[in-house]
Design a protein around this motif. Sequence first.
Motif, mmCIF file in Angstrom:
data_model
loop_
_atom_site.group_PDB
_atom_site.id
_atom_site.type_symbol
_atom_site.label_atom_id
_atom_site.label_comp_id
_atom_site.label_asym_id
_atom_site.label_seq_id
_atom_site.Cartn_x
_atom_site.Cartn_y
_atom_site.Cartn_z
ATOM 1 N N ILE A 19 0.834 -1.211 0.000
ATOM 2 C CA ILE A 19 0.000 0.000 0.000
ATOM 3 C C ILE A 19 0.864 1.255 0.000
ATOM 4 C CG2 ILE A 19 -1.718 1.304 1.317
ATOM 5 C CD1 ILE A 19 -2.754 -1.395 2.358
ATOM 6 N N PHE A 20 1.894 1.252 0.839
ATOM 7 C CA PHE A 20 2.718 2.444 1.003
ATOM 8 C C PHE A 20 3.506 2.762 -0.277
ATOM 9 C CE2 PHE A 20 6.902 4.222 2.131
ATOM 10 C CZ PHE A 20 6.491 5.437 2.624
ATOM 11 N N LEU A 21 4.172 1.762 -0.863
ATOM 12 C CA LEU A 21 4.969 2.003 -2.066
ATOM 13 C C LEU A 21 4.078 2.363 -3.252
ATOM 14 C CD1 LEU A 21 7.622 -0.840 -1.748
ATOM 15 C CD2 LEU A 21 7.947 1.597 -1.359
ATOM 16 N N TYR A 22 2.931 1.715 -3.338
ATOM 17 C CA TYR A 22 1.986 2.022 -4.412
ATOM 18 C C TYR A 22 1.466 3.451 -4.266
ATOM 19 C CZ TYR A 22 -1.323 0.539 -8.035
ATOM 20 O OH TYR A 22 -2.009 0.389 -9.210
ATOM 21 N N TYR A 23 1.257 3.875 -3.018
ATOM 22 C CA TYR A 23 0.738 5.223 -2.756
ATOM 23 C C TYR A 23 1.795 6.286 -3.043
ATOM 24 C CZ TYR A 23 -1.114 9.195 -0.156
ATOM 25 O OH TYR A 23 -1.556 10.431 0.203
ATOM 26 N N THR A 24 2.995 6.108 -2.523
ATOM 27 C CA THR A 24 4.038 7.124 -2.703
ATOM 28 C C THR A 24 4.487 7.212 -4.154
ATOM 29 O OG1 THR A 24 5.670 5.460 -2.022
ATOM 30 C CG2 THR A 24 4.935 6.997 -0.361
ATOM 31 N N ASN A 25 4.342 6.120 -4.909
ATOM 32 C CA ASN A 25 4.717 6.158 -6.317
ATOM 33 C C ASN A 25 3.863 7.155 -7.101
ATOM 34 O OD1 ASN A 25 4.192 4.599 -9.267
ATOM 35 N ND2 ASN A 25 6.318 4.810 -8.600
ATOM 36 N N SER A 26 2.620 7.391 -6.615
ATOM 37 C CA SER A 26 1.740 8.342 -7.300
ATOM 38 C C SER A 26 2.333 9.745 -7.299
ATOM 39 C CB SER A 26 0.355 8.350 -6.643
ATOM 40 O OG SER A 26 0.437 8.808 -5.307
ATOM 41 N N PHE A 27 3.055 10.098 -6.224
ATOM 42 C CA PHE A 27 3.712 11.403 -6.179
ATOM 43 C C PHE A 27 4.774 11.505 -7.282
ATOM 44 C CE2 PHE A 27 2.337 10.932 -1.706
ATOM 45 C CZ PHE A 27 1.573 12.069 -1.602
ATOM 46 N N LEU A 28 5.541 10.423 -7.451
ATOM 47 C CA LEU A 28 6.620 10.436 -8.434
ATOM 48 C C LEU A 28 6.070 10.470 -9.858
ATOM 49 C CD1 LEU A 28 8.945 7.749 -6.786
ATOM 50 C CD2 LEU A 28 9.049 10.228 -6.556
ATOM 51 N N ILE A 29 4.985 9.724 -10.089
ATOM 52 C CA ILE A 29 4.369 9.725 -11.417
ATOM 53 C C ILE A 29 3.911 11.129 -11.790
ATOM 54 C CG2 ILE A 29 2.382 8.940 -12.753
ATOM 55 C CD1 ILE A 29 2.557 6.289 -11.355
ATOM 56 N N ARG A 30 3.232 11.784 -10.862
ATOM 57 C CA ARG A 30 2.708 13.125 -11.132
ATOM 58 C C ARG A 30 3.851 14.107 -11.403
ATOM 59 N NH1 ARG A 30 -2.063 15.657 -10.677
ATOM 60 N NH2 ARG A 30 -2.058 17.900 -10.262
ATOM 61 N N ARG A 31 4.944 13.955 -10.664
ATOM 62 C CA ARG A 31 6.078 14.856 -10.836
ATOM 63 C C ARG A 31 6.749 14.667 -12.193
ATOM 64 N NH1 ARG A 31 7.837 19.522 -10.610
ATOM 65 N NH2 ARG A 31 10.076 19.734 -10.525
ATOM 66 N N ARG A 32 6.693 13.447 -12.768
ATOM 67 C CA ARG A 32 7.425 13.147 -14.004
ATOM 68 C C ARG A 32 6.553 13.226 -15.255
ATOM 69 N NH1 ARG A 32 11.183 8.049 -13.811
ATOM 70 N NH2 ARG A 32 12.022 9.183 -15.602
ATOM 71 N N GLN A 33 5.297 13.568 -15.101
ATOM 72 C CA GLN A 33 4.415 13.621 -16.271
ATOM 73 C C GLN A 33 4.919 14.629 -17.316
ATOM 74 O OE1 GLN A 33 0.149 13.954 -15.650
ATOM 75 N NE2 GLN A 33 0.306 12.757 -13.777
ATOM 76 N N LYS A 34 5.367 15.786 -16.859
ATOM 77 C CA LYS A 34 5.853 16.797 -17.789
ATOM 78 C C LYS A 34 7.079 16.307 -18.544
ATOM 79 C CE LYS A 34 7.075 21.712 -17.962
ATOM 80 N NZ LYS A 34 7.269 22.950 -17.173
ATOM 81 N N GLU A 35 7.948 15.596 -17.838
ATOM 82 C CA GLU A 35 9.151 15.035 -18.459
ATOM 83 C C GLU A 35 8.776 14.046 -19.569
ATOM 84 O OE1 GLU A 35 12.669 11.878 -17.239
ATOM 85 O OE2 GLU A 35 11.566 12.945 -15.656
ATOM 86 N N PHE A 36 7.850 13.139 -19.281
ATOM 87 C CA PHE A 36 7.432 12.155 -20.276
ATOM 88 C C PHE A 36 6.725 12.826 -21.453
ATOM 89 C CE2 PHE A 36 7.130 9.000 -16.563
ATOM 90 C CZ PHE A 36 8.453 8.608 -16.761
#
Length: 627
Positions: A19-36
């Motif tokens: 739960i924790f890793l899946y949840y915190t990964n959402s922060f990283l995904i959102r931060r990298r959307q512009k890069e992708f």
Amino acid sequence: MLQSFLMLGVFVIAIFSLIFLYYTNSFLIRRRQKEFGLYNILGMGKRNLVKILVWENILTAAVSIVSGLLLGIVFSKLAELAAIRILGGKTGFAIRVEPQPIIVTAVLFLGIFLLIMLRMIFYIFRLRPVEMLKSENVGEKPPKANWILALIGAALLAGAYYLAVAVIDPMSAMVMFFVAVIMVIIATYLLFISGSVALCKLLQKNKKYYYKTKHFVSLSSMVYRMKRNGAGLASICILSTMVLVTLSSTVCMYAQTEDGIQKRYPHDITMELTSDDYSETEPYKEIVSDVLSEYGEKAENVEEFHLYSAAGFQYRDEFRLSMGGYSETGTGEVESIRSVYMIDLEDYNRLTGENRKMEDDEILLYPFKTDYDYDALSIAGCGTWDVELLDRQPFPVGTAQTDVMGSFFIVVKDLSVIQQIEEYRNSLAEEDDSLFLAYIEESYGFDLPCDDEKQIEIYNTILERIGALTSQEDGVDYPHYYIDSKAGGRIDYIAINGGLFFLGILLGAVFLFGTVLIMYYKQISEGYEDQDRFNILMKVGMTRKEVKQSINSQVLTVFFLPLITAGIHLAFAYPLISKILLLMSATEEKLLIMVTIACYLVFALFYVVVYAVTSKEYYTIVSGKAK
């Protein structure tokens, strides 16, 4: 015993890790959307982006799992030393590495990284390049029908609180605890997601509060992304509650270990012999005397008395020795179970040194782990007696500590009353296969001045000699016997309470780190999102001081809500926790209250420190562009 507790801990940490890793990964995904999105616009297809993500996840998983296993092996010895210290044992400094836990851990985290990678791939294919480029500028819409969600959350929370407060018996508390936990988790998420939006809107309507520089900017930005913000706050609240409940209950249990041992084992050695006549138990006492002589020890604080014990069902001032027809009362069968322990007045006076006198229709009663608010007691089929309540336990019965539904200690005028009840109950048992025969026993207990190791040797020798006596084929019908050793029982108590304490520290630390990391990710993620907004405001005249005030207002508005809510959850959970601990003989309510308050205050201090550090990071990110 410790291994069995740790297996439970492994399961909890595995679920938490997912739960924790899946949840915190959402922060990283959102931060990298512009890069992708930028890569995609420049000509890199989504399949190429997937390849990058796959290799990134493989490298991250490899580094994380290998370094995690190495650090785990190193720190496992430190954890083992701490556990053995808690249990009062001894261990060497050799490190033994088993392949099975390494394989299980590696497979678990490989599975978690695979799920995270699949989620990121799905995210890449779902979004269009333009959406990814503008992702950081897209605000979060307020959740729809937030008042309905808020009402559902409030109803669930009220129901959970009612279950926690209304539960009377410890066994129901154990069952209701898990139901209440699930209800509280769902209610907390609903209230933080929808209720936080409502809170922001209410604050906006307050002109004196809203139309100030430090509040206006923060509220205006928060109200459009509170859905995700509320989920983060709810996660922090749930984890904070888990830390507080876990630590307060296990610390209290461990602190009361010795007290629990003394209550469970009133004497160093206790024998319960099924007999109506003292003469039938003389061979047992002779064995005890011979063994003590061989070891050069003498029995101290000897107590012996006739004891009758049976289980039955209480309905108000009536006690039934069988369940027959009991459903007519409308009381649940499990909730009404009580144990009864009886001795006669002669034994009571001899044990207590009193010189009480009683009438035939009188009894002395002490309710243990339950209440009794009536002036009389009827035992179905046996009679009715006037009740005089005692303020302390009248005679020692260590096994009463394990009675989860409560007990009655009763003193009657003479042994004939007990014999009457015994005969009636056994007549019921002969007709009902669900009842077992119960007989008057002789309880014989004494203390020894030697250490625990020698006490265990004496106990084992007595047990061996009595076993040899009863196995003889000499035609003698020897009484049934049960022997307890405080020294042997101490090992089990330390194993249970120490094991739970160690597990509580372990899980508490995991939940605590989870809380800190979610707070950190939340602040960093929002800092990057607010960076451009505050940069524009500073360019049009907003000073650094005003920016800092606005940041503090934004964080303080909702950041301490999880801590306050966790305290409320803990307060309502207290009745359930105290009843569950009652099952485990941790009955000192004052100590539990003190430990719970101390845990909350220490955690609050830690929370404030983490808040100060993360707020500083947030301010550094937000004000980074304006120099």
